[in-house]
Write an enzyme that holds these catalytic residues in place. Sequence first.
Site, PDB file in Angstrom:
ATOM      1  CG  ASP A  67      -0.245  -0.392   2.517  1.00  0.00           C
ATOM      2  OD1 ASP A  67       0.980  -0.211   2.624  1.00  0.00           O
ATOM      3  OD2 ASP A  67      -0.934  -0.881   3.428  1.00  0.00           O
ATOM      4  CG  ASN A 134      -8.883  -0.950  12.082  1.00  0.00           C
ATOM      5  OD1 ASN A 134      -7.946  -1.619  11.635  1.00  0.00           O
ATOM      6  ND2 ASN A 134      -9.318   0.148  11.487  1.00  0.00           N
ATOM      7  CG  HIS A 136      -5.763  -1.742   8.889  1.00  0.00           C
ATOM      8  ND1 HIS A 136      -5.877  -0.524   9.531  1.00  0.00           N
ATOM      9  CD2 HIS A 136      -4.427  -1.957   8.800  1.00  0.00           C
ATOM     10  CE1 HIS A 136      -4.677  -0.047   9.806  1.00  0.00           C
ATOM     11  NE2 HIS A 136      -3.781  -0.915   9.377  1.00  0.00           N
ATOM     12  CD  GLU A 141      -8.536   1.417   7.699  1.00  0.00           C
ATOM     13  OE1 GLU A 141      -8.586   0.541   8.590  1.00  0.00           O
ATOM     14  OE2 GLU A 141      -7.776   2.385   7.769  1.00  0.00           O
TER      15      GLU A 141
END
Length: 239
Positions: A67, A134, A136, A141
């Site tokens: 990414d 979280n 990801h 996400e």
Amino acid sequence: MKVLVQKNYEELSKKAAEIIKAQLAEKPDSVFGLATGGTPGGTYEEIIRMYKAGEVDFSRATAFNLDEYYPIKKTSDQSYYYFMQKNLFDHVNFAKTFIPNGEAADAATECAAYDEKIAAHGGIDLQILGIGGNGHIGFNEPGDEFIAATHHTPLDESTIKANARFFADVSEVPRHSLTMGIGTIMQAKKIILLASGAGKADIIQKTVRGAITPQVPASVLQLHPNVTIIADTEAGKLV
């Protein structure tokens, strides 16, 4: 899914580097998927040490990064392009390296081209992942669905806050990214996920033992045939 709990971060990093070394020995022209962030840093330090000691040779290998922030200039010291050059690519001899272009004029075109490049190189042999608090992986996400292809996506507020430690102020953290999609990640032949610290214990437990849901993106790894999670004692204490 295999879970390897190491006594500390140093041992976690060494174990991951040994798996990368073994992959190179098995297939010198391997295609690696690489992650940025705090957790893989120790692994990259160990790889550099191995390279300088003559233990590994990446001269036939290719790397694709997971990414990149968007938009961001390559020259920014907060770009993942800058991170990877400084922390790995400037120190070892990868034949080819690819990182999503945070300066691309058209994000959708860049993302489609990135998946095409991965396919043209035969797909990813070994994908390295970190994991967000979280859940990801990459910048996929939590949401209502798993997005398959590399794509342009907004960052979750919790991710922005977590990444603020790398910036002078939270207002400087980019709000969007380009990231490999869940489908792109899941097509890798092997995956190793790295997790360190007590703050990751709950999400690792959900990843390994929880329901498979896009609300916990990493949970999809339960469906992959060859995943190894490498956690230190704190991150792995609930599994």
